[in-house]
Design a protein around this motif. Structure first.
Motif: not given
Length: 309
Positions: A98-125
């Motif tokens: 599991i990604s810790a990105a939201p926890y790290l974003q809360e503590k440190l900031g930054g833009r949470l990013s991934i490739g645009k084809d995540i939408i295909r993975v979101q659709d399947v899962f």
């Protein structure tokens, strides 16, 4: 694919970085032995701007409890070195942690990013987990969706994103200066390559993606998302080069044909069990590392589909 325009620009960026130390990033790897994952803090020495790549949230499947033992050392490193986090990058929606990105974003900031084809993975899962209409399948859980060949900056350092599908449809490699963070496409030369049998995976695409990466300059530094310490090797390792992979990778070195690779990868994948954490990991990571919304009792629940995979 090996001669495409994005690859040409990536190669030129790497050559510029090799010629000028000021264009090269400082890189720290954080190894999580429970999931064999390496997370990275990559920063520009001139400005202190940093990216965190593929962070890990500790998750105990026997109790359903999360903790931050893997993420807190990253926070300590960032704060000790007075870095400013501007990017939180996921190379893909991980099936083994599991990604810790939201926890790290809360503590440190930054833009949470991934490739645009995540939408295909979101659709399947999203369908697999019967996530319902409340679950948006448009990538909106992330602050930025990278496209193939997209250029970005990390302080004064140049960066470029390359789409490298096959392990999943959404895998991206991120090249910063002379270093390429290649996610789950490829492992150390003595261990080979990633599996391609997850929903949306494709062994032929994986071969093409790997050969695309291996068309970069020989001395390009490759940083891997996992290491499983191949038999006979005493230490974990996660940095290699294009040249080393082309000469030594047991699955995909020079001379291995696409058909040979597809046959090997497909046959090998049939023998592999699903990762222990695939159900919680994918279910959370397609939400940008956030747990499902709490139910009316205030508790978040992770679904386990029975006889569906």
């Amino acid at each position: 694919m090996q001669n495409d325009e994005a690859l040409t620009r990536a190669a030129a960026q790497i050559e510029r970085a090799r010629a000028d130390m000021a264009r090269r990033p400082t890189i720290a790897g954080f190894f999580d032995e429970a999931t064999n994952t390496i997370s990275y803090v990559v920063h520009d020495p001139a400005t202190g701007e940093a990216a965190i790549i593929d962070s890990v949230l500790d998750y105990a499947p026997n109790s359903g409890r999360t903790s931050f033992g893997s993420a807190d050392p990253i926070i300590e490193y960032v704060e000790t070195n007075n870095l400013k986090v501007t990017w939180l990058i996921e190379t893909h929606a991980h099936a083994d942690h599991i990604s810790a990105a939201p926890y790290l974003q809360e503590k440190l900031g930054g833009r949470l990013s991934i490739g645009k084809d995540i939408i295909r993975v979101q659709d399947v899962f999203g369908k697999l987990f019967n996530a319902g209409t409340d679950f948006e399948r448009d990538g909106s859980q992330f602050d930025h969706l990278f496209t193939d060949g997209e250029e970005f900056a990390l302080g004064e350092l140049e960066g470029i994103a390359l789409h490298v599908p096959g392990h999943t449809p959404a895998d991206m490699a991120f090249i910063i200066g002379d270093a390429a963070f290649v996610g789950d496409t490829i492992f150390m030369p003595d261990f080979g390559t990633a599996r391609a049998d997850f929903p949306g995976g494709d062994a032929r695409q994986l071969f093409q993606s790997i050969r695309r990466l291996l068309s970069l300059p020989d001395d390009t530094r490759l940083f891997l998302c996992h290491d499983y310490k191949a038999p006979g090797r005493d230490e974990y390792a996660w940095e290699t080069t294009v040249k080393q992979q082309r000469e030594e990778n047991v699955h995909v070195k020079d001379g291995v044909t696409e058909e040979e690779f597809v046959e090997m990868r497909t046959s090998r994948d049939r023998t592999l069990d699903m990762p222990t954490l695939i159900m919680p990991s994918v279910q959370v990571n397609i939400r940008g590392g956030r747990l499902p919304e709490p139910e009316d009792n205030g508790v978040s629940y992770i679904k386990i589909p029975v006889n569906a995979v």
